[in-house]
Write a protein that holds these residues in place. Sequence first.
Motif, PDB file in Angstrom:
ATOM      1  N   SER A 120       0.822  -1.233  -0.161  1.00 35.86           N
ATOM      2  CA  SER A 120       0.071   0.012   0.061  1.00 35.86           C
ATOM      3  C   SER A 120       0.918   0.877   0.256  1.00 35.86           C
ATOM      4  O   SER A 120       2.168   1.253  -0.055  1.00 35.86           O
ATOM      5  CB  SER A 120      -0.875   0.083   1.473  1.00 35.86           C
ATOM      6  OG  SER A 120      -0.264   0.614   2.214  1.00 35.86           O
ATOM      7  N   GLN A 121      -0.102   2.326  -0.400  1.00 37.09           N
ATOM      8  CA  GLN A 121       1.521   3.573  -0.182  1.00 37.09           C
ATOM      9  C   GLN A 121       0.584   4.813   1.260  1.00 37.09           C
ATOM     10  O   GLN A 121       0.846   5.331   1.441  1.00 37.09           O
ATOM     11  CB  GLN A 121       0.801   4.580  -0.703  1.00 37.09           C
ATOM     12  CG  GLN A 121       0.339   3.997  -2.194  1.00 37.09           C
ATOM     13  CD  GLN A 121      -0.740   4.961  -3.590  1.00 37.09           C
ATOM     14  OE1 GLN A 121      -1.589   4.496  -3.582  1.00 37.09           O
ATOM     15  NE2 GLN A 121       0.173   5.916  -4.066  1.00 37.09           N
ATOM     16  N   THR A 122       0.505   3.567   2.048  1.00 36.06           N
ATOM     17  CA  THR A 122      -0.116   3.898   3.535  1.00 36.06           C
ATOM     18  C   THR A 122       1.094   3.967   4.452  1.00 36.06           C
ATOM     19  O   THR A 122       2.700   3.212   4.628  1.00 36.06           O
ATOM     20  CB  THR A 122      -1.206   3.336   4.499  1.00 36.06           C
ATOM     21  OG1 THR A 122      -0.471   2.089   4.830  1.00 36.06           O
ATOM     22  CG2 THR A 122      -2.843   3.845   3.436  1.00 36.06           C
ATOM     23  N   ASP A 123       1.434   5.618   5.997  1.00 34.04           N
ATOM     24  CA  ASP A 123       1.740   5.181   6.422  1.00 34.04           C
ATOM     25  C   ASP A 123       1.329   4.353   8.052  1.00 34.04           C
ATOM     26  O   ASP A 123       2.083   3.367   8.820  1.00 34.04           O
ATOM     27  CB  ASP A 123       1.671   6.343   7.780  1.00 34.04           C
ATOM     28  CG  ASP A 123       0.726   6.964   7.900  1.00 34.04           C
ATOM     29  OD1 ASP A 123      -0.563   6.471   7.045  1.00 34.04           O
ATOM     30  OD2 ASP A 123       0.882   6.944   8.960  1.00 34.04           O
ATOM     31  N   THR A 124       0.359   3.411   7.950  1.00 30.88           N
ATOM     32  CA  THR A 124       0.406   2.325   9.202  1.00 30.88           C
ATOM     33  C   THR A 124       0.396   1.131   8.395  1.00 30.88           C
ATOM     34  O   THR A 124       0.996   0.528   9.385  1.00 30.88           O
ATOM     35  CB  THR A 124      -1.548   1.825   8.300  1.00 30.88           C
ATOM     36  OG1 THR A 124      -2.341   3.732   9.046  1.00 30.88           O
ATOM     37  CG2 THR A 124      -1.991   1.326   9.243  1.00 30.88           C
ATOM     38  N   GLU A 125       0.629   1.015   7.209  1.00 28.99           N
ATOM     39  CA  GLU A 125       1.504  -0.672   6.796  1.00 28.99           C
ATOM     40  C   GLU A 125       2.493  -0.679   7.685  1.00 28.99           C
ATOM     41  O   GLU A 125       3.332  -1.935   7.876  1.00 28.99           O
ATOM     42  CB  GLU A 125       1.390   0.190   5.368  1.00 28.99           C
ATOM     43  CG  GLU A 125       2.075  -2.002   4.510  1.00 28.99           C
ATOM     44  CD  GLU A 125       1.746  -2.502   3.164  1.00 28.99           C
ATOM     45  OE1 GLU A 125       2.024  -3.259   2.704  1.00 28.99           O
ATOM     46  OE2 GLU A 125       1.706  -1.213   2.778  1.00 28.99           O
ATOM     47  N   VAL A 126       3.515   0.676   7.476  1.00 27.69           N
ATOM     48  CA  VAL A 126       4.826   0.143   8.187  1.00 27.69           C
ATOM     49  C   VAL A 126       5.003  -0.324   9.604  1.00 27.69           C
ATOM     50  O   VAL A 126       5.344  -0.931  10.444  1.00 27.69           O
ATOM     51  CB  VAL A 126       5.381   1.530   7.740  1.00 27.69           C
ATOM     52  CG1 VAL A 126       5.527   2.988   7.309  1.00 27.69           C
ATOM     53  CG2 VAL A 126       5.084   3.004   9.919  1.00 27.69           C
ATOM     54  N   VAL A 127       3.838  -0.164  10.013  1.00 29.23           N
ATOM     55  CA  VAL A 127       3.443  -0.329  12.017  1.00 29.23           C
ATOM     56  C   VAL A 127       3.295  -2.063  12.495  1.00 29.23           C
ATOM     57  O   VAL A 127       3.929  -2.679  12.660  1.00 29.23           O
ATOM     58  CB  VAL A 127       1.735   0.695  12.722  1.00 29.23           C
ATOM     59  CG1 VAL A 127       1.643  -0.517  14.241  1.00 29.23           C
ATOM     60  CG2 VAL A 127       2.118   1.307  12.774  1.00 29.23           C
ATOM     61  N   ALA A 128       2.232  -2.332  11.131  1.00 31.88           N
ATOM     62  CA  ALA A 128       1.599  -3.981  10.978  1.00 31.88           C
ATOM     63  C   ALA A 128       3.007  -4.399  10.552  1.00 31.88           C
ATOM     64  O   ALA A 128       3.300  -5.436  10.956  1.00 31.88           O
ATOM     65  CB  ALA A 128       1.228  -4.031   9.999  1.00 31.88           C
ATOM     66  N   LEU A 129       4.223  -3.844   9.589  1.00 27.75           N
ATOM     67  CA  LEU A 129       5.097  -4.851   9.480  1.00 27.75           C
ATOM     68  C   LEU A 129       6.526  -4.443  10.613  1.00 27.75           C
ATOM     69  O   LEU A 129       7.133  -5.719  10.666  1.00 27.75           O
ATOM     70  CB  LEU A 129       6.178  -4.007   8.186  1.00 27.75           C
ATOM     71  CG  LEU A 129       5.119  -4.248   6.927  1.00 27.75           C
ATOM     72  CD1 LEU A 129       6.038  -3.541   5.890  1.00 27.75           C
ATOM     73  CD2 LEU A 129       5.240  -5.906   6.473  1.00 27.75           C
ATOM     74  N   LEU A 130       6.344  -2.989  11.108  1.00 27.37           N
ATOM     75  CA  LEU A 130       7.135  -3.419  12.641  1.00 27.37           C
ATOM     76  C   LEU A 130       6.548  -5.091  13.297  1.00 27.37           C
ATOM     77  O   LEU A 130       7.500  -5.356  13.978  1.00 27.37           O
ATOM     78  CB  LEU A 130       7.296  -1.564  13.185  1.00 27.37           C
ATOM     79  CG  LEU A 130       8.174  -0.581  12.648  1.00 27.37           C
ATOM     80  CD1 LEU A 130       7.456   0.604  12.778  1.00 27.37           C
ATOM     81  CD2 LEU A 130       9.709  -0.934  12.295  1.00 27.37           C
TER      82      LEU A 130
END
Length: 608
Positions: A120-130
């Motif tokens: 995705s292009q979202t900032d939220t995805e980095v939280v899921a991946l962290l």
Amino acid sequence: MCGIIGILGKAAVANDLVDGLRRLEYRGYDSAGVATLEDGVVTRVRAEGKLRNLAERLSHHHLHGKTGIGHTRWATHGRPTENNAHPHATERVAVVHNGIIENFRELRDELAADGMTFSSQTDTEVVALLVDRALRNGLAPIEAVRETLPRLRGAFALAFLFAGEDDLLIGARAGAPLAVGYGQGENYLGSDALALAPFTDRISYLEDGDWAVLSRGAVMFFDSANREVVRPITVVPQGALLADKGNYSHFMAKEIHEQPEVVGRTIAHYVDLANGVVALPDTVNIDFAAIDRLVVVGCGTAFYAGAIAKYWFEQLAGLPVEIDVASEFRYREPPLSGRGLALFISQSGETADTLASLRYTQQGGWPSLAVVNVQTSTIARESTMMAPTLAGPEIGVASTKAFTCQLAVLLALAIHAGRVRGVLSAEREQELVGALVGVPALMNRVLAHETDVEVVARDLTHTTDVLYLGRGLSYPLALEGALKLKELSYIHAEGYAAGELKHGPIALIDETIPVIVIAPRDGVFEKTVSNIQEVAARGGNIILIGDRSAASEVGIAGETAIEMPPVHPVVVPLIYAIPVQLLAYHTARVMGKDVDQPRNLAKSVTVE
């Protein structure tokens, strides 16, 4: 304000998640989704557009999971597509998120360097991946979240769902609100009590920096230092949930504390956060390079927002600006020659004088741009273009979050105009956008010291007159501070440009009159210090609003200081608005005034 809900239920939760999200539709959204645990597997259903689209998708999936999270999203990072809709997930974890992760680009680069890919292009995805990386490295879900939260900068609320963990939800709050609801063998997470109203009236609110671990039988709260804490349970009457004050005494207090979230959301609507540039929404289609004159019109607090915008447009875009109160503008009948744009500012979009001024400019053939909070309002509909503020419903009569959201929009417009008109370089634009994106986190820092403001406010309750002083961008804020104090406490207050002090108002100075000086460290700080010395020499009771270095440099014994964090000069009005609001609020509260509904005032002035 995006919407969050989470349910640890006794039966299938998918439909209940959608029902909870429906109660949050007033916040505005452009996509929605849910994630449930289906035999331990994270399963998502998402859809663009309204909740009816999500409900239609769900009718074909027959989800039976008893644990789930849901979200309504207003696009910030990335377009409102299904792929960018929440929840974001890996095989191990799903997350929904309100707010902005300010440092998502550096986190994304770190994760990419570690071999992780993005969908995705979202900032939220980095939280899921962290969190996913922490889980892959052997940490349990609670430890994975505990490790991840300190890595995130910004104002946000989060809810996590984990594969194989049917009796676990985790929520976290840093600025954006989040509540826990208690049921019988069921527990819930929600953006506010309104989302949880179909399920429970027993609510606890996470305090800023808190995170919570939910099972069906228990809820544990932890503060920002990871210490287990207790948060009280409040019983919220069902009727009150139509307009919920949360754990605040007044709507105004709640709305002051909502500012990091709603201002962040508004900023994200006007900024390409991935590239650090202004990206105006489709509702604003104006070529500022073709404009040689800007006329700004508003009433009350909206007028003061426009007065601040005058500085921004003239300094950042080289665009001449005239500003007027609507009740004068409409009868002054100013000539509308040249290549002009009329900009109207209104929370309600129904202000009678502002609407009449809009219609006057339309008769003169000028295009109009409305900065408005209610997007279905008359001013929004009748304007050529609309720049929405995303403050959500504002119940308190004295405007707070609507004001700062107006400022966020106006600054974004001014930066864009400066870039289009060739006044700002690309590097300067990125600097200013970076300062704007950092506003929600700074607002949180100021709100964390509310008790300091309350102490000062108690002294104001004993006075009958107050002066506010400011220079540059702080001058309109001084006017707004005086207005707020008058509105709420009925104490007489006046705002002045600090340089005008010696041209008359200094005659009022004695030891009985508090003089509130808004003194950020900006280009006119030394001049403001000189004005403070003039007040001190006459025995004035100085209350300084400024950062620690400012208070130290003033060096006046006996003055009261409200300490502020260091702030980029261009965003001073957004940050310094908060202590100005809190001073008025706590003064009126201590005096026993009706804070939310001051006498003689109405929220929307629809008559002359």
